[in-house]
Design a protein around this motif. Structure first.
Motif, PDB file in Angstrom:
ATOM      1  N   ARG A   1       2.500   4.025  -1.704  1.00 33.50           N
ATOM      2  CA  ARG A   1       2.557   4.872  -2.755  1.00 33.50           C
ATOM      3  C   ARG A   1       3.621   5.996  -2.686  1.00 33.50           C
ATOM      4  O   ARG A   1       3.364   6.906  -2.024  1.00 33.50           O
ATOM      5  CB  ARG A   1       1.088   5.275  -3.080  1.00 33.50           C
ATOM      6  CG  ARG A   1       0.142   4.239  -2.949  1.00 33.50           C
ATOM      7  CD  ARG A   1      -0.006   3.539  -4.200  1.00 33.50           C
ATOM      8  NE  ARG A   1      -0.808   2.442  -4.139  1.00 33.50           N
ATOM      9  CZ  ARG A   1      -0.689   1.143  -3.938  1.00 33.50           C
ATOM     10  NH1 ARG A   1       0.594   0.651  -4.068  1.00 33.50           N
ATOM     11  NH2 ARG A   1      -1.712   0.331  -4.188  1.00 33.50           N
ATOM     12  N   GLU A   2       4.648   5.899  -3.310  1.00 31.08           N
ATOM     13  CA  GLU A   2       5.637   6.872  -3.245  1.00 31.08           C
ATOM     14  C   GLU A   2       5.270   8.462  -3.172  1.00 31.08           C
ATOM     15  O   GLU A   2       5.932   9.188  -3.582  1.00 31.08           O
ATOM     16  CB  GLU A   2       6.797   6.638  -4.095  1.00 31.08           C
ATOM     17  CG  GLU A   2       7.174   5.416  -3.925  1.00 31.08           C
ATOM     18  CD  GLU A   2       8.414   4.925  -5.146  1.00 31.08           C
ATOM     19  OE1 GLU A   2       8.922   5.869  -5.528  1.00 31.08           O
ATOM     20  OE2 GLU A   2       8.321   3.606  -5.353  1.00 31.08           O
ATOM     21  N   GLN A   3       3.901   8.584  -2.792  1.00 32.84           N
ATOM     22  CA  GLN A   3       3.624  10.163  -2.303  1.00 32.84           C
ATOM     23  C   GLN A   3       4.504  10.909  -1.466  1.00 32.84           C
ATOM     24  O   GLN A   3       4.631  11.950  -1.248  1.00 32.84           O
ATOM     25  CB  GLN A   3       2.163  10.143  -2.037  1.00 32.84           C
ATOM     26  CG  GLN A   3       1.500   9.613  -3.193  1.00 32.84           C
ATOM     27  CD  GLN A   3       0.007   9.321  -2.810  1.00 32.84           C
ATOM     28  OE1 GLN A   3      -0.370   9.368  -1.342  1.00 32.84           O
ATOM     29  NE2 GLN A   3      -0.998   9.492  -3.619  1.00 32.84           N
TER      30      GLN A   3
ATOM     31  N   SER B   1       0.862  -1.207  -0.148  1.00 36.44           N
ATOM     32  CA  SER B   1       0.080  -0.047   0.029  1.00 36.44           C
ATOM     33  C   SER B   1       0.836   1.326   0.189  1.00 36.44           C
ATOM     34  O   SER B   1       0.351   2.356  -0.082  1.00 36.44           O
ATOM     35  CB  SER B   1      -0.896   0.137   1.263  1.00 36.44           C
ATOM     36  OG  SER B   1      -0.157   0.024   2.324  1.00 36.44           O
TER      37      SER B   1
END
Length: 196
Positions: free
Chosen positions: A66-68, A64
């Protein structure tokens, strides 16, 4: 594997399921997660248990990510949320980090050390009146120096919501600190009048 970024290690682990990639992440962050857990629990055994549980949670939720945000920010959010969940649980006594106010004594010596200790005690009393969420938010921003944007991403809030919660927590802390200060001044006045 030292040359690989955290995010590259995550991608490699997810694509190959080779434990060595996750072990590299674990090695990089185990001590930091343990210290953060220890700052919440003040108990080495419980902090070790928390750390173990957090890394189990991380490995199961790694998909889960997410390289945000940076991996370290995501991991901190998982750690913080786990510790807060445990502290909210009726089974666990609520404790928090002395590190938040401990630095007062770092800037003083000699006679000023006593004043710094009294200030730390007053701040400690004021922190007792904050909820775990309020203390945690203040710790993230001012102790761990996490940006508002990273806090917002990690807590799934808007930046304006984080700013508002920080403002309210700081105001509540300030009010309680002033109340504690007044209390100790009154105690001091009574003690002086007793000895006259």
């Amino acid at each position: 594997m030292k040359h690989l970024t955290d995010e590259e290690l995550v991608q490699l682990y997810l694509s190959t399921q080779r434990n060595s990639y996750f072990e590299a992440l674990y090695t990089r962050y185990c001590d930091k997660v343990f210290r953060k857990c220890l700052s919440f629990t003040k108990n080495r055994e419980r902090a070790e248990d928390f750390t173990h549980d957090i890394f189990i949670r991380v490995v199961t939720k790694l998909g889960s990510f997410r390289e945000q945000a940076k991996f370290s920010t995501w991991l901190y959010s998982v750690t913080y949320n786990y510790c807060m969940d445990q502290l909210r649980s009726p089974k666990h006594k609520e404790v928090y980090s002395d590190d938040f106010y401990e630095t007062l004594s770092d800037y003083t010596d000699g006679e000023d050390a006593d004043i710094a200790e009294m200030e730390a005690q007053r701040l400690n009393q004021a922190l007792d009146y904050l909820t775990p969420d309020e203390r945690g938010l203040l710790m993230m921003k001012y102790q761990d120096e996490i940006s508002i944007r990273e806090i917002a991403d990690g807590q799934q809030l808007t930046e304006s919501a984080v700013k508002m919660r920080l403002m309210r927590a700081k105001e509540k802390l300030r009010r309680r600190y002033v109340e504690a200060l007044i209390f100790w001044v009154l105690i001091g006045i009574k003690a002086l009048s007793f000895w006259k």
